[in-house]
Design an enzyme around this catalytic site. Structure first.
Site, PDB file in Angstrom:
ATOM      1  CG  HIS A  89      -2.052  -1.039   1.055  1.00  0.00           C
ATOM      2  ND1 HIS A  89      -2.901  -1.375   2.088  1.00  0.00           N
ATOM      3  CD2 HIS A  89      -2.432  -1.793  -0.001  1.00  0.00           C
ATOM      4  CE1 HIS A  89      -3.754  -2.317   1.661  1.00  0.00           C
ATOM      5  NE2 HIS A  89      -3.485  -2.579   0.401  1.00  0.00           N
ATOM      6  CB  CYS A  97       4.781  13.705  -9.532  1.00  0.00           C
ATOM      7  SG  CYS A  97       4.012  14.845 -10.710  1.00  0.00           S
ATOM      8  CB  THR A 155      -4.210  -8.381   8.268  1.00  0.00           C
ATOM      9  OG1 THR A 155      -4.980  -7.825   7.219  1.00  0.00           O
ATOM     10  CG2 THR A 155      -4.220  -9.889   8.157  1.00  0.00           C
ATOM     11  CG  LEU A 181      -6.423  -7.964  19.632  1.00  0.00           C
ATOM     12  CD1 LEU A 181      -5.362  -8.212  20.702  1.00  0.00           C
ATOM     13  CD2 LEU A 181      -6.685  -6.468  19.500  1.00  0.00           C
ATOM     14  CB  ALA A 198       1.092  -7.928  16.869  1.00  0.00           C
TER      15      ALA A 198
HETATM   16 ZN    ZN Z   1       5.860  15.305 -11.980  1.00  0.00          ZN
END
Ligand code: ZN
Length: 211
Positions: A89, A97, A155, A181, A198
């Site tokens: 992610h 940009c 997760t 958990l 964890a």
């Molecule tokens: Zn750029």
């Protein structure tokens, strides 16, 4: 840091959920930057926990061949000593940009005036937002297909495609283990499970594996 979807977690606020989309960034770039500035500042004040440290120790064990795939957008695994972490992610510590896809280390504070040095386009955090395709999926699919053991740590089992990886691993012949958990939405897909924080269950499991 809490996970996004815990009770009281960041995403309980539907407003923030709306911000973590390309459309939300287009509509409210200043709010979006403010949110990630806050998270960037928060993670800089955090230290890796015992789970991060245990996974880094396992990865550094020459007997282990560990591919670390994370949905986390911080750098706590790296600061714990892990290497080659796959951030599916992205990370808010990198700026992207929105026009030409140039990337550079994110300044501590980004705003609507933060511009790409190549093309002058608007900068955004290099995180994968809702509706966007996670990064490195081919590499992840290869690692999952080659695994003897697939372990999911902390997760929710809600966000795809990450939530679907356990089935792909099992189909390719891996044993599967959930460290969480509480049982995730995908709990029934795993061969084994251990439940608890964890910071407790991960170091316990790692010390057993490393003997
Ligand atoms: Zn750029």
């Amino acid at each position: 840091m809490g996970t996004f979807r815990d009770k009281g977690g960041l995403w309980e606020n539907a407003d923030l959920m709306e911000l973590a989309t390309p459309a939300g960034f287009a509509r409210r770039p200043a709010d979006c930057h403010a949110f990630y500035n806050m998270r960037r500042a928060k993670v800089r004040s955090c230290q890796p926990n015992t789970a991060h440290l245990a996974l880094a120790a396992l990865q550094q064990d020459p007997r282990a061949d560990v591919t670390l795939i994370t949905q986390n957008v911080d750098d706590l695994h790296e600061r714990a000593g892990s290497h080659h972490v796959i951030h599916m992610h992205g990370t808010h510590l990198v700026a992207l940009c929105a026009v030409c896809d140039a990337r550079w280390p994110a300044p501590e504070v980004m705003d609507v005036d933060t511009r790409c040095t190549s093309c002058g386009g608007p900068a955004r955090p290099d995180v994968v937002w809702f509706g966007e395709t996670p990064y490195h999926m081919e590499r992840i699919a290869q690692a999952v297909a080659a695994a003897d053991l697939f372990v999911a740590v902390g997760t929710s089992g809600i966000v795809y495609p990450a939530a679907g990886l356990v089935r792909r691993a099992a189909k390719a012949g891996a044993r599967t283990l959930e460290l969480n958990l509480e049982p995730s939405k995908r709990a029934s897909d795993f061969d084994d499970a251990r439940f608890g924080p964890a910071t407790v269950v991960v170091p316990e499991w790692v010390s057993e594996v490393m003997g």
